[in-house]
Design an enzyme around this catalytic site. Structure first.
Site, PDB file in Angstrom:
ATOM      1  N   ASP A  57       0.838  -1.201   0.000  1.00 48.27           N
ATOM      2  CA  ASP A  57       0.000   0.000   0.000  1.00 48.27           C
ATOM      3  C   ASP A  57       0.874   1.254   0.000  1.00 48.27           C
ATOM      4  O   ASP A  57       0.620   2.213  -0.735  1.00 48.27           O
ATOM      5  CB  ASP A  57      -0.916  -0.020   1.221  1.00 48.27           C
ATOM      6  CG  ASP A  57      -1.725   1.260   1.355  1.00 48.27           C
ATOM      7  OD1 ASP A  57      -2.575   1.520   0.507  1.00 48.27           O
ATOM      8  OD2 ASP A  57      -1.493   2.004   2.328  1.00 48.27           O
ATOM      9  N   GLU A 129      -2.222  -5.297  -3.569  1.00 50.72           N
ATOM     10  CA  GLU A 129      -1.267  -4.548  -2.742  1.00 50.72           C
ATOM     11  C   GLU A 129      -0.220  -5.483  -2.143  1.00 50.72           C
ATOM     12  O   GLU A 129       0.969  -5.143  -2.069  1.00 50.72           O
ATOM     13  CB  GLU A 129      -2.002  -3.800  -1.641  1.00 50.72           C
ATOM     14  CG  GLU A 129      -2.818  -2.626  -2.154  1.00 50.72           C
ATOM     15  CD  GLU A 129      -3.548  -1.873  -1.060  1.00 50.72           C
ATOM     16  OE1 GLU A 129      -3.868  -0.688  -1.268  1.00 50.72           O
ATOM     17  OE2 GLU A 129      -3.809  -2.472   0.007  1.00 50.72           O
TER      18      GLU A 129
END
Length: 237
Positions: A57, A129
């Site tokens: 992320d 992610e």
């Protein structure tokens, strides 16, 4: 976690698909271990993909921020923030994950498997992610950067165009037509760069007067930038 021969073959196909060969296939495998599995098996949290998701992320946000900064110098901070948010939001990431078929590689707990976890947008976005995190750990930032841009560049472009489309041209038209119905014209005055990376320069003209000039990677972007400059000029008078 033990990796079977069948799983190794499956991961080899994934590496071919994303055009990245991992030095440690265990890291790639971990990116697809959903917490529902480790929770059901009472395994430590280090065995699932949540830590890689956390890292991925952060890498994703940095890459999109750097790309916008380097390629769209006519965007201000607020606009870049909005476009980044549109690019890294769950629907965008889930769509990219589906295009890569990442759901096929997930290892889920029985409960999540039985409730369609492979197709859940939240799980797919998190998995993408985690994959980005795994690429960063096993390879480097440059490899992660190239991978992210390869799957999200069109999303960025559409987000940029959407940002302009919802703002300045319409606002300028409405503002000017309150006093006069004369047509607002946009004229391309110059194009620079090769065909695959052109930069457009546009004037916005009203009643034979140039109200503003804009620059952009597409005619649409340049027109919106010109409209923004015109609005700032008019309202500043």
């Amino acid at each position: 976690m033990y990796i079977s021969k069948e799983r190794l073959l499956q991961l080899e196909k994934l590496q071919e698909k994303i055009k990245i060969q991992f030095s440690d296939v265990n890291i790639l495998n971990q990116a697809f271990i959903h917490p529902s599995l480790t929770n059901e098996k009472d395994c430590p949290h280090q065995d699932n993909n949540q830590r890689l998701e956390f890292l991925g992320d952060a890498v994703l946000e940095l890459v999109i921020s750097e790309y916008l900064y380097k390629n769209y110098n006519f965007l201000n901070e607020g606009q870049m923030t909005k476009i980044r948010a549109l690019t890294v939001c769950e629907p965008s990431l889930a769509k990219a994950a589906r295009q890569l078929g990442l759901g096929d590689y997930l290892i889920l707990g029985k409960g999540e498997e039985n409730t369609g976890g492979r197709q859940k947008s939240s799980i797919l976005a998190d998995t993408l992610e985690a994959l980005i995190g795994a690429i960063y750990v096993d390879k480097n930032y440059g490899t992660a950067y190239d991978f992210i841009i390869s799957i999200l560049e069109m999303v960025i472009l559409k987000s940029v165009e959407g940002e302009w489309d919802t703002d300045y041209k319409t606002a300028l038209q409405e503002f000017l037509q309150k006093s006069d119905a004369d047509r607002v014209l946009y004229r391309v005055t110059k194009e620079t760069g090769p065909d695959h990376d052109k930069v457009f320069y546009v004037d916005v003209v009203w009643k034979n007067e140039v109200l503003g000039t804009g620059v952009g990677k597409s005619k649409k972007q340049a027109e919106q930038q010109a409209a923004k400059a015109a609005l700032e000029k008019i309202k500043g008078q």
